[in-house]
Motif scaffolding. Structure first.
Motif, PDB file in Angstrom:
ATOM      1  N   CYS A  91      45.058  35.223  46.355  1.00  0.00           N
ATOM      2  CA  CYS A  91      44.659  35.201  44.937  1.00  0.00           C
ATOM      3  C   CYS A  91      43.308  34.501  44.768  1.00  0.00           C
ATOM      4  O   CYS A  91      42.484  34.922  43.958  1.00  0.00           O
ATOM      5  CB  CYS A  91      45.730  34.512  44.104  1.00  0.00           C
ATOM      6  N   SER A  92      43.084  33.426  45.548  1.00  0.00           N
ATOM      7  CA  SER A  92      41.792  32.741  45.479  1.00  0.00           C
ATOM      8  C   SER A  92      40.660  33.651  45.961  1.00  0.00           C
ATOM      9  O   SER A  92      39.587  33.710  45.341  1.00  0.00           O
ATOM     10  CB  SER A  92      41.846  31.469  46.321  1.00  0.00           C
ATOM     11  N   VAL A  93      40.921  34.387  47.061  1.00  0.00           N
ATOM     12  CA  VAL A  93      39.907  35.323  47.553  1.00  0.00           C
ATOM     13  C   VAL A  93      39.642  36.419  46.525  1.00  0.00           C
ATOM     14  O   VAL A  93      38.491  36.818  46.285  1.00  0.00           O
ATOM     15  CB  VAL A  93      40.357  35.919  48.895  1.00  0.00           C
ATOM     16  N   LEU A  97      36.099  37.294  44.819  1.00  0.00           N
ATOM     17  CA  LEU A  97      35.508  38.634  44.861  1.00  0.00           C
ATOM     18  C   LEU A  97      35.216  39.157  43.453  1.00  0.00           C
ATOM     19  O   LEU A  97      34.172  39.787  43.219  1.00  0.00           O
ATOM     20  CB  LEU A  97      36.439  39.590  45.600  1.00  0.00           C
ATOM     21  N   LYS A  98      36.110  38.875  42.525  1.00  0.00           N
ATOM     22  CA  LYS A  98      35.873  39.331  41.146  1.00  0.00           C
ATOM     23  C   LYS A  98      34.668  38.623  40.547  1.00  0.00           C
ATOM     24  O   LYS A  98      33.866  39.238  39.837  1.00  0.00           O
ATOM     25  CB  LYS A  98      37.118  39.076  40.304  1.00  0.00           C
ATOM     26  N   GLU A 115      31.182  40.388  39.226  1.00  0.00           N
ATOM     27  CA  GLU A 115      30.533  40.166  37.934  1.00  0.00           C
ATOM     28  C   GLU A 115      29.070  39.757  38.121  1.00  0.00           C
ATOM     29  O   GLU A 115      28.197  40.204  37.368  1.00  0.00           O
ATOM     30  CB  GLU A 115      31.298  39.093  37.167  1.00  0.00           C
ATOM     31  N   GLU A 116      28.787  38.911  39.114  1.00  0.00           N
ATOM     32  CA  GLU A 116      27.395  38.507  39.358  1.00  0.00           C
ATOM     33  C   GLU A 116      26.547  39.696  39.783  1.00  0.00           C
ATOM     34  O   GLU A 116      25.398  39.859  39.320  1.00  0.00           O
ATOM     35  CB  GLU A 116      27.368  37.424  40.439  1.00  0.00           C
ATOM     36  N   LEU A 117      27.084  40.561  40.663  1.00  0.00           N
ATOM     37  CA  LEU A 117      26.332  41.746  41.080  1.00  0.00           C
ATOM     38  C   LEU A 117      26.085  42.690  39.903  1.00  0.00           C
ATOM     39  O   LEU A 117      24.992  43.250  39.765  1.00  0.00           O
ATOM     40  CB  LEU A 117      27.088  42.472  42.191  1.00  0.00           C
ATOM     41  N   SER A 118      27.093  42.860  39.053  1.00  0.00           N
ATOM     42  CA  SER A 118      26.921  43.738  37.881  1.00  0.00           C
ATOM     43  C   SER A 118      25.846  43.178  36.954  1.00  0.00           C
ATOM     44  O   SER A 118      24.996  43.917  36.447  1.00  0.00           O
ATOM     45  CB  SER A 118      28.251  43.879  37.142  1.00  0.00           C
ATOM     46  N   ARG A 119      25.879  41.849  36.753  1.00  0.00           N
ATOM     47  CA  ARG A 119      24.865  41.244  35.880  1.00  0.00           C
ATOM     48  C   ARG A 119      23.471  41.376  36.492  1.00  0.00           C
ATOM     49  O   ARG A 119      22.492  41.693  35.806  1.00  0.00           O
ATOM     50  CB  ARG A 119      25.211  39.774  35.647  1.00  0.00           C
ATOM     51  N   GLY A 120      23.355  41.153  37.826  1.00  0.00           N
ATOM     52  CA  GLY A 120      22.056  41.316  38.479  1.00  0.00           C
ATOM     53  C   GLY A 120      21.542  42.741  38.415  1.00  0.00           C
ATOM     54  O   GLY A 120      20.343  42.979  38.191  1.00  0.00           O
TER      55      GLY A 120
END
Length: 405
Positions: free
Chosen positions: A261-263, A267-268, A272-277
């Motif tokens: 769950c932590s992994v 990853l989520k 989100e960071e990749l989508s924002r970039g």
């Protein structure tokens, strides 16, 4: 020929009465509602109905329960007896199974309910002095697979190997005279009572249920075979080891699930960071494309001016004719700027003159006041001309934009 109708059994009737009582109790709202989550009330009902179908001597009730911290709450319970097989004889163990607020996500609380002539066996491995039951099935309770029927079956098996309750034998006069130091104790002898001889005494929701069977003294149990005692203890130890291994496996799987769950959360977050970039890069690309179009338009204008003036550089021209305003606004801007700078130079010359004493101070103030007024009007006119030039440039660029689209 039509067969005669089948009469309902005692367990079926008890299950029907229990279902009616639970439907009414669990459907209450407001201050009288039971403190259970709405998403598990149906599962609680099914657990209790299945328990009554399997063990009709256990009856569902609602009663006030006081926690160790002093809090009180109305909870469901299964009150009655369940059978055990000890030395080939069936005995009934009186008990109360409480369903706490977080049930069934947490295990129930099981208390033995001995009568006056019963005593809890000292140092029992699964029951403390207060009657609270601690068995491996409760320690390894797993939601939603664990249930009350399997719990009572586990209690029946473990208590059949080592009964937790005994009946203290009443000493006879001869025993009193000899002052025997050790009282004779024996397993609980609460004999099962069939439904045909039970008289209705308890009611739930208008339905009558048979009461729990009354304990009767059994014959004194003879001395046990050491091999049989060793076998029972070995079986109990094996069962405890199996439950401990299951609990350890459960903890290991839970730790593994927590890591996964932590992994997944990491990853989520990265997604989100990749989508924002990517969104920011797309916006920057659009901005750069717009700037590129502006540069192409300016380049076209400059190249046109260079082509028009390429031949003029070979012949000599007057320095005043090198820069010629292309339009009226530019000519007016040149005149206003020249007048502004001329006034600035004149004021500077007057400052020098008044410092050297070439002109009186009153004449200096009068001249500076006149020049400052004229300079103010020239600057105001320059600002208006500049605004008109910007507006005309924007209109010109908008007119040429389609050819670069």
């Amino acid at each position: 020929m039509v067969p005669p109708p089948t009469l309902p059994t005692a367990s079926t009737q008890a299950a029907q009465y229990a279902a009616q009582f639970l439907n009414q109790a669990l459907s209450q709202r407001g201050p009288s509602a039971l403190p259970y989550s709405e998403d598990v009330k149906w599962l609680i009902r099914n657990h209790l109905v299945s328990l009554v179908e399997t063990f009709p001597s256990l009856h569902p009730k609602s009663a006030l329960f006081t926690h160790n911290d002093g809090r009180s709450a109305t909870l469901l319970q299964a009150d009655g007896t369940f059978p055990i097989l000890f030395s080939g004889v069936v005995y009934n163990i009186p008990a109360v199974i409480w369903l706490p607020e977080p049930y069934p996500r947490s295990p129930p609380l099981v208390y033995l309910n001995p009568t006056r002539d019963m005593v809890i066996k000292p140092n029992h491995p699964h029951v403390d002095r207060s009657g609270l039951v601690h068995v491996p099935y409760l320690r390894s309770w797993i939601f939603p697979s664990s249930n009350l029927v399997d719990l009572v079956r586990s209690l029946s098996h473990l208590f059949g190997l080592d009964p937790p309750l005994f009946t203290r034998q009443t000493p006879s006069p001869s025993q009193t005279q000899t002052q025997s130091p050790n009282p004779i104790v024996r397993p609980v002898v609460s004999q099962p009572v069939t439904s045909s001889t039970a008289s209705p005494s308890s009611s739930y929701g208008g339905r009558v249920f048979p009461p729990p069977p009354q304990p009767t003294p059994p014959p004194t149990v003879a001395a046990e075979d050491p091999a049989e005692v060793f076998r029972r203890n070995a079986i109990g130890k094996l069962v405890g080891m199996v439950h401990e291994d299951m609990a350890a496996m459960r903890r290991a799987r839970e730790a593994e699930m927590d890591g996964l769950c932590s992994v997944q959360a990491d990853l989520k977050r990265r997604e989100e960071e990749l989508s924002r970039g990517l969104r920011e890069m797309t916006e920057e690309k659009e901005t750069l494309e717009q700037q590129l179009q502006m540069i192409l338009m300016d380049t076209d204008v400059i190249e046109g001016w260079v082509r028009e003036n390429e031949m003029k550089r070979r012949r000599e021209v007057d320095i005043d004719d090198v820069f010629v305003p292309a339009e009226d606004l530019s000519r007016q801007m040149v005149e206003c700027t020249a007048a502004d700078l001329a006034a600035e130079d004149t004021i500077y010359a007057l400052d020098k003159a008044v410092q050297d004493g070439a002109i009186p101070f009153e004449a200096y103030l009068k001249s500076v006041r006149v020049l400052s007024r004229e300079q103010f009007f020239h600057r105001a006119l320059s600002a208006r001309v500049r605004a008109a030039q910007v507006q005309a440039q924007v209109a010109s660029m908008a007119a040429r934009a389609p050819q670069y689209g």
